[in-house]
Every structure is written in C-alpha cells, then in structure tokens.
Design a protein around this motif. Structure first.
Motif, short mmCIF file in Angstrom:
data_model
loop_
_atom_site.label_atom_id
_atom_site.label_comp_id
_atom_site.label_asym_id
_atom_site.label_seq_id
_atom_site.Cartn_x
_atom_site.Cartn_y
_atom_site.Cartn_z
N TRP A 124 7.03 10.56 35.97
CA TRP A 124 7.25 10.59 37.42
C TRP A 124 6.02 11.09 38.17
CZ3 TRP A 124 11.01 11.71 33.84
CH2 TRP A 124 12.14 10.90 33.87
N SER B 112 14.93 7.36 46.17
CA SER B 112 14.31 8.21 45.14
C SER B 112 15.14 9.42 44.77
CB SER B 112 12.92 8.67 45.58
OG SER B 112 11.95 7.73 45.24
N ASP C 218 17.62 11.34 40.93
CA ASP C 218 17.34 12.50 40.08
C ASP C 218 18.58 13.03 39.36
OD1 ASP C 218 14.63 12.36 40.84
OD2 ASP C 218 15.02 13.56 42.62
N TYR D 119 6.07 9.66 46.85
CA TYR D 119 7.22 8.77 47.06
C TYR D 119 7.65 8.87 48.52
CZ TYR D 119 7.54 8.76 41.93
OH TYR D 119 7.27 8.63 40.59
N ILE E 42 5.87 4.67 37.83
CA ILE E 42 7.13 4.68 38.58
C ILE E 42 6.87 4.55 40.08
CG2 ILE E 42 9.17 6.06 39.17
CD1 ILE E 42 9.10 7.12 36.28
N ARG F 217 8.62 1.77 42.30
CA ARG F 217 9.47 2.07 43.45
C ARG F 217 8.99 1.33 44.70
NH1 ARG F 217 12.39 2.97 39.99
NH2 ARG F 217 12.97 5.00 39.20
N GLN G 133 8.17 14.43 31.96
CA GLN G 133 7.92 14.58 33.40
C GLN G 133 6.66 13.84 33.86
OE1 GLN G 133 10.11 16.02 35.75
NE2 GLN G 133 11.29 15.64 33.90
#
Length: 160
Positions: A76, A120, A124, A103, A8, A12, A73
C-alpha cells in the motif's frame, strides 16, 4: 505489467477512472446517497474478496497472521503512496499513523473527493475482515475526511 506488479495507487487511479462515469450516472438516476451506498457495498465486497485471496497466498508463510499482514504493508505504501509512522508492532498489535495519503490527493485531483473514502478507506476494514476475521481494525479519523492523519490500529481479538 501484470496487475500484481502494478502498484496499488496506480490500480486505484485506473479503477476510479472507470467508476467515475458510473457513479455520476447512478447519482443522476438514483441520487448521491443511494449511489454511494451501492458503491460502498460493492467496494467492501471486493475488499473482502481481496483479503481472502491474500490470506490464501499466506498459507505457505505461516498463515494470515498479523505479522504477515504487517510485512505486506509495503504494497500500500509503494510509489510513495503513503507516509507512515509506525507506533507499535508485534504479533498482536499494529499501530501506525498515516501522515500523507496520495490516495486522498489523487481522488481530490480527479474530482472524486466526495467518494474517496468509499473508494479507499472503506477497503481497509473489509480487507482485514476477509484476510483474518480474528484481527480487528479501528480508525477514528482519516486524511480523506479532513483529519491531519489517519490512525490505524490493528489487534488480535481476545480469545473467549
């Protein structure tokens, strides 16, 4: 490497490289406030879509439960993207703090610190909304906005 195999954090970065010139142009034409509002709306909608897709993938594993979300999890965290301290985890709660966020570091390095939280952090709560609307997320601070840590708290909503 397929998108599902790509971490990820790397995904991103690629997205941010595409978004940066679009955001810069929108900011010049419409102002930063409107550009950020459009970006936030688009990112939130994409995160809801992604949450729904992930929920569909969980159907053969018992559904879009908090326990299954907890088990994901690592997606991420891969590529050392996050340093996480788990505070509590069971089928009704997931509480953790993020003490390092690559990030945030990446967006700052790319000159996108002012919209890093949109790129980012906005994802969530929207992701969990799409994944399972019976799970609520709260967070009062983020590293992206200057705090020492992000405080994620997930709860199953009480049935009425």
């Amino acid at each position: 490497m397929s998108q599902s195999e790509m971490g990820i954090l790397k995904r991103r970065r690629i997205e941010a490289e595409i978004i940066k010139p679009i955001y810069d142009a929108m900011s010049r034409h419409f102002g930063k406030e409107k550009a950020q509002a459009v970006l936030k709306e688009a990112i939130a909608a994409d995160a809801i879509r992604a949450g729904k897709e992930m929920a569909e993938k969980q159907q053969d594993k018992g559904g879009a439960t908090l326990s299954n979300f907890t088990a994901m999890q690592y997606l991420w965290e891969q590529d050392d993207a996050l340093k996480v301290d788990i505070l509590a985890s069971d089928h009704q709660h997931l509480d953790y703090n993020v003490t390092r966020c690559r990030y945030a570091e990446m967006y700052r390095e790319m000159g996108l610190g002012e919209i890093g939280s949109i790129l980012s952090c906005t994802r969530d709560a929207s992701f969990i909304e799409g994944y399972n609307p019976d799970i609520e997320m709260s967070r009062s601070q983020t590293i992206m906005k200057g705090a020492d840590f992000c405080n994620f708290r997930y709860r199953l909503k009480a049935k009425e």
